[in-house]
Enzyme design. Structure first.
Site, short mmCIF file in Angstrom:
data_model
loop_
_atom_site.label_atom_id
_atom_site.label_comp_id
_atom_site.label_asym_id
_atom_site.label_seq_id
_atom_site.Cartn_x
_atom_site.Cartn_y
_atom_site.Cartn_z
N GLU A 52 105.36 61.68 62.64
CA GLU A 52 105.02 63.31 62.46
C GLU A 52 103.67 63.75 63.44
O GLU A 52 103.67 65.03 63.96
CB GLU A 52 104.64 63.70 61.13
N HIS A 74 88.16 76.67 62.95
CA HIS A 74 87.54 75.45 63.20
C HIS A 74 86.99 74.77 62.04
O HIS A 74 86.78 75.58 60.98
CB HIS A 74 86.33 75.97 64.02
N HIS A 76 80.64 66.82 65.54
CA HIS A 76 80.58 68.21 64.86
C HIS A 76 82.07 68.78 64.10
O HIS A 76 82.02 68.78 63.00
CB HIS A 76 80.05 69.15 65.76
N HIS A 81 85.55 70.99 59.67
CA HIS A 81 84.65 69.79 59.74
C HIS A 81 85.28 68.67 58.94
O HIS A 81 84.82 68.33 57.91
CB HIS A 81 83.43 70.03 59.05
P1 13P Z 1 79.07 79.87 60.75
O1 13P Z 1 78.64 79.82 59.24
O2 13P Z 1 78.17 80.63 61.60
O3 13P Z 1 80.36 80.19 61.03
O4 13P Z 1 78.84 78.31 61.38
C1 13P Z 1 79.68 77.16 60.35
C2 13P Z 1 80.06 76.32 61.57
O5 13P Z 1 80.85 75.50 61.37
C3 13P Z 1 79.28 76.24 62.97
O6 13P Z 1 80.12 75.38 63.80
ZN ZN Z 2 81.19 73.84 63.03
#
Ligand code: 13P
Ligand code: ZN
Length: 269
Positions: free
Chosen positions: A171, A140, A212, A142
């Site tokens: 691609e 995950h 997010h 950002h």
């Molecule tokens: P953590 O530091 O708890 O991993 O949180 C970061 C985050 O991106 C939450 O979505």
């Molecule tokens: Zn996050």
């Protein structure tokens, strides 16, 4: 017993650290943004699996029965990717799920509390394992450009955003063949976010968390990074065209469809 003596495990942790470094240099990991979990059970020796815990058992909000006895590397909550890159075992921990799947304990190397997104990560691993997939990685992060797209309501439809990003460069259709799933905004770290995400994994390996971030699952952490990187490239092509004052033409339906037989892709959508 020293987890650091296990060469195969340390090599995998080295690959996690490599990707953590990419997340930072890409500008996708402000402060503690993003988190990683990898099921490393296959790399841990039988005697290491029985290592004494260094924390008491920590209850999970929801049981993960398909993961009983499994071992994970997880990044720590509040830890920065730029430091995970340098010292993965001081910014993350090795956890063991109890046999009933209702709790976990930290077994190495320090008592670093796992990411606040652990409920999502573990429910995803549980779902992937119970559906017979060999996906061991949840990543995950950002990415600025992809989060930017997620602030535009018309793009928050799986077919629309998939079509747009696929059509920016061939691609993308090849590297993200199952398209993008959408999870409408939820509070980070909640079980609601976890449930909404596992629903999307039935059809997709990459999911947007509206306003997010983005999340990829897969067998290999480098492949998960590559999928997100390719989507980010497509978003950048789109934005640079828009900033230059024109709507990019995008590949035609035929051009996209021709990639399916040419690259042996599964036809979807
Ligand atoms: P953590 O530091 O708890 O991993 O949180 C970061 C985050 O991106 C939450 O979505
Ligand atoms: Zn996050």
């Amino acid at each position: 017993m020293m987890i650091r003596n296990n060469k195969e495990l340390m090599a995998e942790i080295g690959r996690i650290a490599e990707v953590a470094g990419y997340l930072w240099t890409k500008g996708w990991a402000e402060r503690n943004g993003g988190n990683i979990s990898v099921n490393v059970t296959a790399l841990v020796r039988e005697e290491e699996k029985k290592m004494p815990a260094i924390t008491p058992p920590i209850a999970l909000q929801e049981a993960v029965p398909a993961l009983g006895g499994h071992i994970f590397y997880v990044t720590g909550t509040g830890k920065r990717m730029r430091y995970v890159a340098k010292e993965p075992l001081a910014n993350g921990s090795i956890i063991r799920i109890s046999y009933d799947g209702m709790s976990f304990e930290i077994i190495a190397e320090e008592a670093i509390a796992p990411t606040s997104e652990l409920p999502s990560h573990l429910l995803m691993h549980n779902y992937l394992r119970s559906s017979g997939k060999d996906s061991r990685v949840v990543l995950h992060t950002h990415p600025t450009d992809l989060i930017g797209l997620s602030h535009c309501k018309p793009f928050m439809q799986s077919e629309t955003i998939t079509r747009l990003l696929w059509s920016m460069i061939p691609e993308c259709r090849i590297i993200v063949p199952r398209g993008i799933g959408i999870v409408p905004y939820e509070i980070p770290g909640t079980i609601e976010l976890a449930h909404a995400t596992i629903k999307q994994l039935q059809k997709h390996d990459v999911v947007f968390w509206e306003k997010h971030g983005i999340l990829a699952v897969g067998e290999d952490i480098i492949d998960c990074f590559d999928a997100i990187d390719t989507l980010s490239k497509s978003a950048q092509i789109y934005f640079s065209a828009r900033m230059a004052g024109y709507e990019p033409e995008g590949m035609t339906d035929k051009q996209l469809e021709d990639l399916v037989p040419a690259f042996g892709l599964d036809k979807i959508g």
